[in-house]
Design an enzyme around this catalytic site. Sequence first.
Site, PDB file in Angstrom:
ATOM      1  N   GLU A 227       0.889  -1.172   0.000  1.00  0.00           N
ATOM      2  CA  GLU A 227       0.000   0.000   0.000  1.00  0.00           C
ATOM      3  C   GLU A 227       0.917   1.209   0.000  1.00  0.00           C
ATOM      4  OE1 GLU A 227      -3.315  -0.023  -0.013  1.00  0.00           O
ATOM      5  OE2 GLU A 227      -3.783  -2.103   0.505  1.00  0.00           O
ATOM      6  N   CYS A 261      -2.295   9.090   2.817  1.00  0.00           N
ATOM      7  CA  CYS A 261      -2.035   8.619   1.444  1.00  0.00           C
ATOM      8  C   CYS A 261      -3.158   9.034   0.513  1.00  0.00           C
ATOM      9  CB  CYS A 261      -1.870   7.105   1.448  1.00  0.00           C
ATOM     10  SG  CYS A 261      -3.249   6.243   2.202  1.00  0.00           S
TER      11      CYS A 261
HETATM   12  P1  NAD Z   1       8.724   4.719   4.337  1.00  0.00           P
HETATM   13  O1  NAD Z   1       8.650   3.906   3.098  1.00  0.00           O
HETATM   14  O2  NAD Z   1       9.858   5.658   4.492  1.00  0.00           O
HETATM   15  O3  NAD Z   1       8.779   3.772   5.633  1.00  0.00           O
HETATM   16  C1  NAD Z   1       7.749   2.858   5.915  1.00  0.00           C
HETATM   17  C2  NAD Z   1       8.290   1.741   6.793  1.00  0.00           C
HETATM   18  O4  NAD Z   1       9.249   0.987   6.072  1.00  0.00           O
HETATM   19  C3  NAD Z   1       8.988   2.207   8.066  1.00  0.00           C
HETATM   20  O5  NAD Z   1       8.559   1.383   9.121  1.00  0.00           O
HETATM   21  C4  NAD Z   1      10.453   1.979   7.759  1.00  0.00           C
HETATM   22  O6  NAD Z   1      11.238   1.720   8.892  1.00  0.00           O
HETATM   23  C5  NAD Z   1      10.390   0.744   6.883  1.00  0.00           C
HETATM   24  N1  NAD Z   1      11.534   0.539   5.980  1.00  0.00           N
HETATM   25  C6  NAD Z   1      12.349   1.462   5.433  1.00  0.00           C
HETATM   26  N2  NAD Z   1      13.236   0.873   4.594  1.00  0.00           N
HETATM   27  C7  NAD Z   1      12.968  -0.457   4.610  1.00  0.00           C
HETATM   28  C8  NAD Z   1      13.517  -1.590   3.930  1.00  0.00           C
HETATM   29  N3  NAD Z   1      14.506  -1.477   3.049  1.00  0.00           N
HETATM   30  N4  NAD Z   1      12.977  -2.801   4.175  1.00  0.00           N
HETATM   31  C9  NAD Z   1      11.950  -2.939   5.031  1.00  0.00           C
HETATM   32  N5  NAD Z   1      11.383  -1.905   5.704  1.00  0.00           N
HETATM   33  C10 NAD Z   1      11.882  -0.669   5.490  1.00  0.00           C
HETATM   34  O7  NAD Z   1       7.321   5.467   4.432  1.00  0.00           O
HETATM   35  P2  NAD Z   1       6.888   6.580   5.487  1.00  0.00           P
HETATM   36  O8  NAD Z   1       7.637   7.836   5.188  1.00  0.00           O
HETATM   37  O9  NAD Z   1       6.931   6.025   6.863  1.00  0.00           O
HETATM   38  O10 NAD Z   1       5.340   6.787   5.132  1.00  0.00           O
HETATM   39  C11 NAD Z   1       4.880   7.723   4.196  1.00  0.00           C
HETATM   40  C12 NAD Z   1       4.505   7.027   2.911  1.00  0.00           C
HETATM   41  O11 NAD Z   1       3.527   6.018   3.168  1.00  0.00           O
HETATM   42  C13 NAD Z   1       3.855   7.953   1.889  1.00  0.00           C
HETATM   43  O12 NAD Z   1       4.379   7.695   0.610  1.00  0.00           O
HETATM   44  C14 NAD Z   1       2.386   7.554   1.938  1.00  0.00           C
HETATM   45  O13 NAD Z   1       1.660   7.826   0.774  1.00  0.00           O
HETATM   46  C15 NAD Z   1       2.482   6.100   2.219  1.00  0.00           C
HETATM   47  N6  NAD Z   1       1.225   5.605   2.784  1.00  0.00           N
HETATM   48  C16 NAD Z   1       0.425   4.784   2.030  1.00  0.00           C
HETATM   49  C17 NAD Z   1      -0.797   4.344   2.531  1.00  0.00           C
HETATM   50  C18 NAD Z   1      -1.704   3.437   1.725  1.00  0.00           C
HETATM   51  O14 NAD Z   1      -2.624   2.861   2.297  1.00  0.00           O
HETATM   52  N7  NAD Z   1      -1.519   3.301   0.429  1.00  0.00           N
HETATM   53  C19 NAD Z   1      -1.193   4.742   3.804  1.00  0.00           C
HETATM   54  C20 NAD Z   1      -0.364   5.592   4.521  1.00  0.00           C
HETATM   55  C21 NAD Z   1       0.847   6.005   4.018  1.00  0.00           C
END
Ligand code: NAD
Length: 472
Positions: A227, A261
């Site tokens: 997502e 999002c």
């Molecule tokens: P992010 O991708 O930076 O981090 C998300 C999670 O991934 C964190 O827990 C982080 O520690 C982990 N992570 C980072 N690198 C990783 C790796 N290589 N392997 C495994 N895990 C890893 O996202 P964010 O900044 O926390 O959130 C914002 C983003 O989330 C925005 O792009 C937003 O649109 C999206 N989002 C999507 C939805 C949806 O339902 N589609 C909902 C909310 C947020």
Amino acid sequence: MKIRNPYTGEYDYELLVDPADAIDKKVTDLRANQKAWQHAGVVHRAKILQDWKASIQKHLQEITEQLAKDTGRNYISKYEVIGVMGMIDGWCYKAPRLLEEKTERASMFDSNVKIRERGIPYDLVGVIGPWNFPITLSLIDAIPALMAGCAVLLKPSEVTPRYLDPLEKSIQEVPALAAVLKLVRGGAEAGKAVVNNTDAVCFTGSIATGKHIAMAAATRLIPAFLELGGKDPALVLADADLEMATDAILRSAVGATGQACQSLERIYVHEDAYDNFLNLLVAKAKKVTLNATKKSEGQLGPLIFEPQAKLIMDQLQDAKEKGAHIHSGGAIETHHGGLWCPPTVVSNVDHEMTIMTEETFGPLIPVMPFKDEAAGIRLANDSEFGLSASLFSSDMASIERIAYQLEAGAISINDGSLTNKIYDAEKNAFKKSGLNGSRMGDAGLLRFFRKRALLVQTGKPAPIDSFEEIEL
Ligand code: NAD
């Protein structure tokens, strides 16, 4: 890890990251406990989740207070925790019926063969969450996975970790749940360990991280439910109720400071309605209040993740250099160390500007006119994202015609961001906004099962003669 407080800008919390061997131990324990959880049946699991709900209720104040520190919000944090309790209720209500065993049926290919199909849950599901709605987006996948009979290894965002201690307390007070749900604290390394040790992974976060996770999951041949980000468009037709449309668009674009999002991030308005729409929207945007003076008053909280401030200002700078007009807001405000961005309505924009093509995740509202229906649809679809969209019109025929041409998984009609409260409509993310089964609707539970088919021969098995070669 030193963690920043978004309301004060101070690094006032220390997150103790799980070392690799601690994660390994959790994985071993979860795997050891999962089969008993699966075989105990859905009614038992629902009872245990209800016990957990009671435990969350008991710790509601503490969880809310920590979550409010994590996010710089106040009542919204309580609303989030209450929402999680609602999710537990929802799945407890739905799951027993969804998981009822199907009766045996005859195959349409050979009526002597009776088919029995049964869903077998993945043993261990990994869940990785973002920071914008920390508890909601950690548990939105974990709860149905548990209800399905999976064990869950959950790694919430390291940006907003304060609420994890009281949440963990609520889990540990229900030993049957603590046996199958364990938290991992940490950043990317801990996230990688989750992907490398589980049998299916649910990820909510950015497209960039989503790609890493998709590749790591592909290497292990496990499913990844992704997502990801959005750049949701709204189309406002000439016959739309502009009072209603501007109310809904403002709320959807800047609510939770645009850190959602499914926030509306691109607004396209029919040229006949454009001037009135813009005037109304700007007037309403200017009235929005910040919660900077008093946390419990105001409609807009601080930016949770500090780097967002630069991203927002870069998009605004790029737009201004290319001729955009700023009607409200337009700058990051610093109050007692926290960073706020007031609702920023921008006009004279086009698709050469990053404000119209890249995710903002902040309260910017770029507005652009379109000439006719075809042009509006073309603009809305001119994006690599396809999470959701909105459509405003008073004519149901236009709505039907246009809605099915929009390249997005959920279309809110005469409202914005309805997927943030309507969880029972199944939808997929289109394009780069995500991958694989929906977390909404019945699929939110059913995607955690693989189907196992028993094929019962009730007649005579075919003999080897059935493979006897004969003349054509
Ligand atoms: P992010 O991708 O930076 O981090 C998300 C999670 O991934 C964190 O827990 C982080 O520690 C982990 N992570 C980072 N690198 C990783 C790796 N290589 N392997 C495994 N895990 C890893 O996202 P964010 O900044 O926390 O959130 C914002 C983003 O989330 C925005 O792009 C937003 O649109 C999206 N989002 C999507 C939805 C949806 O339902 N589609 C909902 C909310 C947020």
